[in-house]
Design a protein around this motif. Structure first.
Motif, PDB file in Angstrom:
ATOM      1  N   MET A  41       0.847  -1.177   0.000  1.00  0.00           N
ATOM      2  CA  MET A  41       0.000   0.000   0.000  1.00  0.00           C
ATOM      3  C   MET A  41       0.892   1.241   0.000  1.00  0.00           C
ATOM      4  SD  MET A  41      -2.922   1.181   2.680  1.00  0.00           S
ATOM      5  CE  MET A  41      -4.026   0.020   1.924  1.00  0.00           C
ATOM      6  N   GLU A  42       0.532   2.168  -0.839  1.00  0.00           N
ATOM      7  CA  GLU A  42       1.296   3.413  -0.946  1.00  0.00           C
ATOM      8  C   GLU A  42       0.579   4.516  -0.166  1.00  0.00           C
ATOM      9  OE1 GLU A  42       2.771   6.404  -4.435  1.00  0.00           O
ATOM     10  OE2 GLU A  42       2.716   4.249  -4.861  1.00  0.00           O
ATOM     11  N   PHE A  43       1.351   5.211   0.675  1.00  0.00           N
ATOM     12  CA  PHE A  43       0.793   6.282   1.489  1.00  0.00           C
ATOM     13  C   PHE A  43       1.083   7.642   0.880  1.00  0.00           C
ATOM     14  CE2 PHE A  43       1.657   3.050   4.905  1.00  0.00           C
ATOM     15  CZ  PHE A  43       0.322   2.731   5.127  1.00  0.00           C
ATOM     16  N   CYS A  44       0.150   8.548   1.079  1.00  0.00           N
ATOM     17  CA  CYS A  44       0.326   9.943   0.696  1.00  0.00           C
ATOM     18  C   CYS A  44       0.666  10.725   1.963  1.00  0.00           C
ATOM     19  CB  CYS A  44      -0.959  10.500   0.086  1.00  0.00           C
ATOM     20  SG  CYS A  44      -1.518   9.616  -1.379  1.00  0.00           S
ATOM     21  N   LYS A  45       1.468  11.754   1.804  1.00  0.00           N
ATOM     22  CA  LYS A  45       1.858  12.556   2.963  1.00  0.00           C
ATOM     23  C   LYS A  45       1.448  14.000   2.757  1.00  0.00           C
ATOM     24  CE  LYS A  45       5.843   9.811   4.332  1.00  0.00           C
ATOM     25  NZ  LYS A  45       7.260   9.841   4.685  1.00  0.00           N
ATOM     26  N   GLU A  46       0.898  14.559   3.805  1.00  0.00           N
ATOM     27  CA  GLU A  46       0.608  15.991   3.898  1.00  0.00           C
ATOM     28  C   GLU A  46       1.146  16.430   5.251  1.00  0.00           C
ATOM     29  OE1 GLU A  46      -3.657  16.296   3.743  1.00  0.00           O
ATOM     30  OE2 GLU A  46      -3.729  16.027   1.571  1.00  0.00           O
ATOM     31  N   PRO A  47       1.338  17.706   5.471  1.00  0.00           N
ATOM     32  CA  PRO A  47       1.768  18.124   6.804  1.00  0.00           C
ATOM     33  C   PRO A  47       0.770  17.649   7.870  1.00  0.00           C
ATOM     34  CG  PRO A  47       2.003  19.929   5.250  1.00  0.00           C
ATOM     35  CD  PRO A  47       1.261  18.825   4.533  1.00  0.00           C
ATOM     36  N   GLY A  48       1.257  16.874   8.830  1.00  0.00           N
ATOM     37  CA  GLY A  48       0.415  16.401   9.911  1.00  0.00           C
ATOM     38  C   GLY A  48      -0.523  15.269   9.559  1.00  0.00           C
ATOM     39  N   ARG A  49      -0.311  14.621   8.424  1.00  0.00           N
ATOM     40  CA  ARG A  49      -1.232  13.559   8.010  1.00  0.00           C
ATOM     41  C   ARG A  49      -0.543  12.614   7.026  1.00  0.00           C
ATOM     42  NH1 ARG A  49      -6.035  13.922   3.772  1.00  0.00           N
ATOM     43  NH2 ARG A  49      -7.281  12.143   4.415  1.00  0.00           N
ATOM     44  N   ILE A  50      -0.738  11.318   7.244  1.00  0.00           N
ATOM     45  CA  ILE A  50      -0.309  10.284   6.301  1.00  0.00           C
ATOM     46  C   ILE A  50      -1.533   9.411   6.060  1.00  0.00           C
ATOM     47  CG2 ILE A  50       1.210   8.308   5.913  1.00  0.00           C
ATOM     48  CD1 ILE A  50       3.280   9.714   7.700  1.00  0.00           C
ATOM     49  N   PHE A  51      -1.830   9.121   4.791  1.00  0.00           N
ATOM     50  CA  PHE A  51      -3.085   8.445   4.483  1.00  0.00           C
ATOM     51  C   PHE A  51      -2.990   7.653   3.186  1.00  0.00           C
ATOM     52  CE2 PHE A  51      -3.111  12.453   2.346  1.00  0.00           C
ATOM     53  CZ  PHE A  51      -3.813  12.263   1.182  1.00  0.00           C
TER      54      PHE A  51
END
Length: 89
Positions: A1-11
């Motif tokens: 599974m590939e995760f996306c990263k944003e400031p303060g969030r991984i999803f």
């Protein structure tokens, strides 16, 4: 599974954009507060929550940041990963 990263969030989402897994760690007073972990029922029991916390730990270590775990899963994860407890501040 590939995760996306944003400031303060991984999803992670599926191809339709449905949220499948998420951990949030907004910053408060210079510390990342790990306050929410979610894994869709279709993925439970596959280690996805652990992968999310590993990604958070790696991100925090890379950035030289400390964390506080308030989410029950994150608290448990750090208890079972003593090698990462130095990240807790």
């Amino acid at each position: 599974m590939e995760f996306c990263k944003e400031p303060g969030r991984i999803f992670a989402t599926d191809e339709t954009g449905k949220l499948l897994a998420e951990v949030t760690f907004p910053e408060q007073e210079g510390i990342a507060i790990i306050n929410h972990t979610f894994v869709d029922g279709s993925l439970r029991g596959q280690g996805v929550a652990g992968q999310l916390l590993r990604a958070v730990a790696d991100t925090l270590r890379q950035d030289g940041r400390k964390a506080r775990a308030t989410c029950s899963y994150a608290i448990h994860w750090f208890e079972t990963h003593p090698e990462d407890q130095d990240l807790l501040g």
